[in-house]
Design a protein around this motif. Structure first.
Motif, PDB file in Angstrom:
ATOM      1  N   ASN A  90      45.490  40.900  62.038  1.00 21.60           N
ATOM      2  CA  ASN A  90      45.018  39.937  61.041  1.00 21.60           C
ATOM      3  C   ASN A  90      44.468  40.649  59.816  1.00 21.60           C
ATOM      4  O   ASN A  90      44.667  40.195  58.686  1.00 21.60           O
ATOM      5  N   MET A  91      43.762  41.761  60.001  1.00 23.60           N
ATOM      6  CA  MET A  91      43.214  42.518  58.874  1.00 23.60           C
ATOM      7  C   MET A  91      44.321  43.127  58.019  1.00 23.60           C
ATOM      8  O   MET A  91      44.172  43.235  56.805  1.00 23.60           O
ATOM      9  N   LEU A  92      45.410  43.515  58.640  1.00 21.55           N
ATOM     10  CA  LEU A  92      46.530  44.064  57.872  1.00 21.55           C
ATOM     11  C   LEU A  92      47.141  42.995  56.975  1.00 21.55           C
ATOM     12  O   LEU A  92      47.689  43.315  55.919  1.00 21.55           O
ATOM     13  N   GLY A  93      47.015  41.742  57.365  1.00 24.55           N
ATOM     14  CA  GLY A  93      47.596  40.654  56.596  1.00 24.55           C
ATOM     15  C   GLY A  93      46.677  40.079  55.525  1.00 24.55           C
ATOM     16  O   GLY A  93      47.094  39.233  54.753  1.00 24.55           O
ATOM     17  N   LEU A  94      45.418  40.546  55.468  1.00 22.18           N
ATOM     18  CA  LEU A  94      44.489  40.038  54.460  1.00 22.18           C
ATOM     19  C   LEU A  94      44.899  40.515  53.075  1.00 22.18           C
ATOM     20  O   LEU A  94      45.259  41.668  52.896  1.00 22.18           O
ATOM     21  N   PRO A  95      44.818  39.640  52.088  1.00 22.67           N
ATOM     22  CA  PRO A  95      45.095  40.081  50.719  1.00 22.67           C
ATOM     23  C   PRO A  95      43.977  40.992  50.230  1.00 22.67           C
ATOM     24  O   PRO A  95      42.866  40.943  50.744  1.00 22.67           O
ATOM     25  N   PRO A  96      44.237  41.817  49.235  1.00 20.66           N
ATOM     26  CA  PRO A  96      43.193  42.691  48.707  1.00 20.66           C
ATOM     27  C   PRO A  96      42.051  41.884  48.104  1.00 20.66           C
ATOM     28  O   PRO A  96      42.219  40.725  47.719  1.00 20.66           O
ATOM     29  N   PRO A 109      39.873  40.232  45.613  1.00 20.75           N
ATOM     30  CA  PRO A 109      40.163  39.849  44.224  1.00 20.75           C
ATOM     31  C   PRO A 109      39.148  40.406  43.234  1.00 20.75           C
ATOM     32  O   PRO A 109      39.473  40.606  42.068  1.00 20.75           O
ATOM     33  N   GLU A 110      37.918  40.667  43.657  1.00 20.12           N
ATOM     34  CA  GLU A 110      36.906  41.203  42.750  1.00 20.12           C
ATOM     35  C   GLU A 110      37.152  42.664  42.415  1.00 20.12           C
ATOM     36  O   GLU A 110      36.846  43.122  41.325  1.00 20.12           O
ATOM     37  N   SER A 111      37.708  43.412  43.362  1.00 18.95           N
ATOM     38  CA  SER A 111      37.937  44.838  43.120  1.00 18.95           C
ATOM     39  C   SER A 111      39.284  45.099  42.440  1.00 18.95           C
ATOM     40  O   SER A 111      39.540  46.195  41.980  1.00 18.95           O
ATOM     41  N   ARG A 112      40.147  44.092  42.407  1.00 20.10           N
ATOM     42  CA  ARG A 112      41.463  44.249  41.800  1.00 20.10           C
ATOM     43  C   ARG A 112      41.339  44.308  40.283  1.00 20.10           C
ATOM     44  O   ARG A 112      40.625  43.536  39.675  1.00 20.10           O
ATOM     45  N   GLN A 113      42.045  45.223  39.680  1.00 23.09           N
ATOM     46  CA  GLN A 113      42.027  45.374  38.231  1.00 23.09           C
ATOM     47  C   GLN A 113      43.287  44.750  37.656  1.00 23.09           C
ATOM     48  O   GLN A 113      44.393  45.200  37.910  1.00 23.09           O
ATOM     49  N   ASP A 114      43.122  43.690  36.888  1.00 28.09           N
ATOM     50  CA  ASP A 114      44.271  43.053  36.240  1.00 28.09           C
ATOM     51  C   ASP A 114      44.633  43.840  34.988  1.00 28.09           C
ATOM     52  O   ASP A 114      43.772  44.194  34.195  1.00 28.09           O
ATOM     53  N   THR A 115      45.915  44.108  34.815  1.00 23.50           N
ATOM     54  CA  THR A 115      46.356  44.853  33.648  1.00 23.50           C
ATOM     55  C   THR A 115      46.575  43.939  32.451  1.00 23.50           C
ATOM     56  O   THR A 115      46.501  44.378  31.320  1.00 23.50           O
ATOM     57  N   GLN A 116      46.848  42.669  32.706  1.00 29.11           N
ATOM     58  CA  GLN A 116      47.072  41.741  31.618  1.00 29.11           C
ATOM     59  C   GLN A 116      45.823  40.899  31.399  1.00 29.11           C
ATOM     60  O   GLN A 116      45.203  40.440  32.356  1.00 29.11           O
ATOM     61  N   PRO A 117      45.462  40.685  30.147  1.00 34.03           N
ATOM     62  CA  PRO A 117      44.289  39.849  29.887  1.00 34.03           C
ATOM     63  C   PRO A 117      44.586  38.382  30.208  1.00 34.03           C
ATOM     64  O   PRO A 117      45.728  37.930  30.140  1.00 34.03           O
ATOM     65  N   SER A 118      43.557  37.664  30.546  1.00 31.20           N
ATOM     66  CA  SER A 118      43.678  36.245  30.832  1.00 31.20           C
ATOM     67  C   SER A 118      43.686  35.461  29.523  1.00 31.20           C
ATOM     68  O   SER A 118      43.251  35.939  28.484  1.00 31.20           O
ATOM     69  N   LEU A 119      44.151  34.250  29.588  1.00 31.37           N
ATOM     70  CA  LEU A 119      44.122  33.384  28.405  1.00 31.37           C
ATOM     71  C   LEU A 119      42.695  33.035  28.003  1.00 31.37           C
ATOM     72  O   LEU A 119      42.426  32.681  26.868  1.00 31.37           O
ATOM     73  N   PHE A 120      41.777  33.135  28.963  1.00 25.56           N
ATOM     74  CA  PHE A 120      40.408  32.727  28.716  1.00 25.56           C
ATOM     75  C   PHE A 120      39.484  33.886  28.400  1.00 25.56           C
ATOM     76  O   PHE A 120      38.290  33.682  28.229  1.00 25.56           O
ATOM     77  N   ASP A 121      39.985  35.105  28.329  1.00 24.69           N
ATOM     78  CA  ASP A 121      39.161  36.254  27.962  1.00 24.69           C
ATOM     79  C   ASP A 121      38.805  36.192  26.486  1.00 24.69           C
ATOM     80  O   ASP A 121      39.636  35.838  25.644  1.00 24.69           O
ATOM     81  N   GLU A 122      37.559  36.553  26.206  1.00 22.16           N
ATOM     82  CA  GLU A 122      37.137  36.588  24.806  1.00 22.16           C
ATOM     83  C   GLU A 122      37.475  37.940  24.209  1.00 22.16           C
ATOM     84  O   GLU A 122      37.429  38.961  24.867  1.00 22.16           O
ATOM     85  N   LEU A 123      37.793  37.934  22.940  1.00 25.18           N
ATOM     86  CA  LEU A 123      38.124  39.182  22.250  1.00 25.18           C
ATOM     87  C   LEU A 123      36.925  39.829  21.668  1.00 25.18           C
ATOM     88  O   LEU A 123      35.943  39.373  21.338  1.00 25.18           O
TER      89      LEU A 123
END
Length: 77
Positions: free
Chosen positions: A55-61, A63-77
């Motif tokens: 079950n642990m092998l099937g857990l997704p990473p 989300p807080e530690s994941r680094q998104d490479t693309q900015p979100s539409l809601f990110d402020e500049l």
């Protein structure tokens, strides 16, 4: 079906389990299958059963530690 929220410690332990599995698992080699990796490395260190290990092998990473490479539409500049 809603996603289940997991504790940070559970997600951190799952990441450690996945890292150990990546080091020792070898596809096609019965001496290094998931059951053997669990028996020799995971169970003595973490004390979890085989089903929990799978079950642990099937857990997704985490989300807080994941680094998104693309900015979100809601990110402020």
């Amino acid at each position: 079906m809603a996603k289940r929220k997991r504790h940070k410690s559970t997600l951190a332990r799952a990441e450690k389990v996945k890292a150990l599995t990546a080091l020792h698992y070898e596809a096609g080699n019965q001496a290094k299958c998931y059951k053997a990796v669990w028996r020799h490395w995971i169970e003595p260190e973490f004390g979890i059963c085989y089903r929990t290990y799978l079950n642990m092998l099937g857990l997704p990473p985490d989300p807080e530690s994941r680094q998104d490479t693309q900015p979100s539409l809601f990110d402020e500049l």
